[in-house]
Design a protein around this motif. Structure first.
Motif, short mmCIF file in Angstrom:
data_model
loop_
_atom_site.label_atom_id
_atom_site.label_comp_id
_atom_site.label_asym_id
_atom_site.label_seq_id
_atom_site.Cartn_x
_atom_site.Cartn_y
_atom_site.Cartn_z
N ILE A 29 0.87 -1.17 0.00
CA ILE A 29 0.00 0.00 0.00
C ILE A 29 0.91 1.22 0.00
CG2 ILE A 29 -1.78 1.28 1.24
CD1 ILE A 29 -2.75 -1.33 2.42
N PHE A 30 0.75 2.04 -1.03
CA PHE A 30 1.63 3.19 -1.22
C PHE A 30 0.80 4.45 -1.04
CE2 PHE A 30 4.03 6.41 -3.34
CZ PHE A 30 5.37 6.01 -3.27
N GLY A 31 1.26 5.34 -0.16
CA GLY A 31 0.51 6.54 0.14
C GLY A 31 1.22 7.81 -0.30
N PHE A 32 0.44 8.75 -0.85
CA PHE A 32 0.93 10.09 -1.16
C PHE A 32 0.42 11.06 -0.11
CE2 PHE A 32 1.27 8.31 -5.47
CZ PHE A 32 2.52 8.79 -5.85
N LEU A 33 1.35 11.80 0.51
CA LEU A 33 1.01 12.83 1.48
C LEU A 33 1.47 14.19 0.96
CD1 LEU A 33 2.12 11.30 4.93
CD2 LEU A 33 -0.22 11.54 4.08
N ASP A 193 -2.91 9.64 10.59
CA ASP A 193 -3.19 8.38 11.29
C ASP A 193 -3.49 7.27 10.28
OD1 ASP A 193 -2.81 9.48 13.79
OD2 ASP A 193 -4.93 9.94 14.09
N THR A 194 -4.27 7.59 9.26
CA THR A 194 -4.58 6.61 8.22
C THR A 194 -3.32 6.19 7.50
OG1 THR A 194 -6.82 7.47 7.92
CG2 THR A 194 -5.89 6.21 6.10
N ALA A 195 -2.47 7.15 7.17
CA ALA A 195 -1.21 6.83 6.50
C ALA A 195 -0.36 5.90 7.36
CB ALA A 195 -0.46 8.11 6.18
N GLN A 196 -0.29 6.20 8.65
CA GLN A 196 0.53 5.38 9.54
C GLN A 196 -0.04 3.97 9.69
OE1 GLN A 196 1.71 7.47 13.03
NE2 GLN A 196 2.93 5.80 13.84
N GLN A 197 -1.36 3.85 9.71
CA GLN A 197 -2.01 2.54 9.82
C GLN A 197 -1.78 1.68 8.59
OE1 GLN A 197 -6.24 2.92 10.43
NE2 GLN A 197 -5.99 4.37 12.10
N LEU A 198 -1.85 2.28 7.40
CA LEU A 198 -1.96 1.50 6.18
C LEU A 198 -0.70 1.38 5.35
CD1 LEU A 198 -5.42 2.73 4.76
CD2 LEU A 198 -4.93 0.59 5.93
N CYS A 199 0.11 2.42 5.32
CA CYS A 199 1.14 2.52 4.26
C CYS A 199 2.36 1.65 4.52
CB CYS A 199 1.58 3.97 4.10
SG CYS A 199 0.29 5.02 3.43
N ASP A 200 2.74 0.89 3.51
CA ASP A 200 4.04 0.24 3.50
C ASP A 200 5.11 1.24 3.07
OD1 ASP A 200 3.15 -2.56 4.06
OD2 ASP A 200 2.07 -2.25 2.18
N VAL A 216 7.07 4.33 6.67
CA VAL A 216 6.71 5.11 7.86
C VAL A 216 7.70 4.80 8.97
CG1 VAL A 216 4.95 5.51 9.60
CG2 VAL A 216 4.28 5.17 7.23
N GLN A 217 8.04 3.53 9.12
CA GLN A 217 8.95 3.12 10.19
C GLN A 217 10.32 3.80 10.06
OE1 GLN A 217 7.07 1.04 8.35
NE2 GLN A 217 5.59 0.44 9.94
N ASP A 218 10.83 3.85 8.84
CA ASP A 218 12.13 4.50 8.62
C ASP A 218 12.05 5.99 8.92
OD1 ASP A 218 13.29 2.14 7.90
OD2 ASP A 218 13.25 2.52 5.74
#
Length: 254
Positions: A29-33, A193-200, A216-218
């Motif tokens: 799951i790739f997120g754009f912020l 919060d959604t980005a942190q929950q979902l994004c790889d 997100v972890q990095d």
């Protein structure tokens, strides 16, 4: 695999996207912020062929998007950033239109459509016009339409916007399940919060430029002791301008 290479988009003299390069792998799951106007929707609209880049290229599974546009479109489910489309149609007419566009036989699509309609609690509204729906109901109808063909790549522009908590939760579960099958989910969001929950993987954009691409972890590890919100605002927000809130609040009490 989706590869975006040196992608730029200009609107007249305005540079909406500047030399964007990144890879989006299947099974994630790739997120754009990014703030409004950062380039998220411009990137997505390039990916789904609504607009064409000024320069650069996009390849999907080794195929150049500019040369294989129709073939690649068949692999993509797209949810735009506004659900205010085809408002004169009933929900069922809208879904039938999309089924025809994707050349889906009724016998093949009916079971999936019924499951999606039940999941998003739309069974009582299938014969009502999209114009009569609330924003959230239109969003559900558009989501159902996009997912009817069950394509490999989901590209969702602010998909949670207007959804009630149950529908938002159910969509997140669908996104996770799709990625777990080795498929691709791309979405934009303002909700950290959604980005942190979902994004790889994340891409953070600022005024058309990529300022972070990674997990997100990095990102959290690089800024120990800070929340994702704090990190994001330091990278993309008004650095050093927090006094503006105090100035405005002070003005209201004068």
């Amino acid at each position: 695999m989706i590869e975006i290479s040196d992608l730029s988009k200009n609107y007249g003299t305005k540079q909406a996207l500047q030399h964007l390069t990144l890879q989006i792998k299947p099974g994630e799951i790739f997120g754009f912020l990014g703030h409004n106007g950062a380039g998220k929707s411009t990137t997505i609209k390039n990916l789904v062929s609504i607009i064409e880049p000024t320069s650069g290229s996009i390849t999907v599974d080794g195929l150049d998007l500019a040369e294989h546009r129709q073939e690649i479109k068949q692999k993509i489910a797209y949810v735009p950033d506004t659900p205010d489309i085809f408002l004169q149609l009933t929900a069922m007419e809208y879904w039938n239109l999309l089924s025809s566009a994707y050349e889906l036989a009724e016998k093949d699509v009916q079971a999936r459509r019924n499951k999606l309609v039940a999941l998003f609690n739309m069974a009582e509204h299938v014969d009502e016009t999209m114009a009569s729906f609330s924003h959230g109901m239109r969003q559900k109808a558009v989501l159902i339409g996009a997912l009817l063909s069950d394509p490999d790549i989901w590209i969702l522009d602010e998909p949670m916007q207007g959804l009630d908590p149950q529908a938002a939760y159910d969509l997140k579960q669908l996104m996770k399940a799709h990625a777990q099958k080795g498929k691709t989910v791309i979405f934009s969001t303002h909700n950290l919060d959604t980005a942190q929950q979902l994004c790889d993987e994340l891409a953070i954009l600022k005024t058309g430029k990529l300022i972070y691409n990674g997990s997100v972890q990095d990102l959290l590890a690089q800024h120990a002791g800070k929340s994702l919100e704090e990190i994001y605002l330091e990278m993309a927000g008004r650095q050093g301008d927090s006094h503006l809130v105090d100035d405005i609040e002070g003005d209201t009490h004068e």
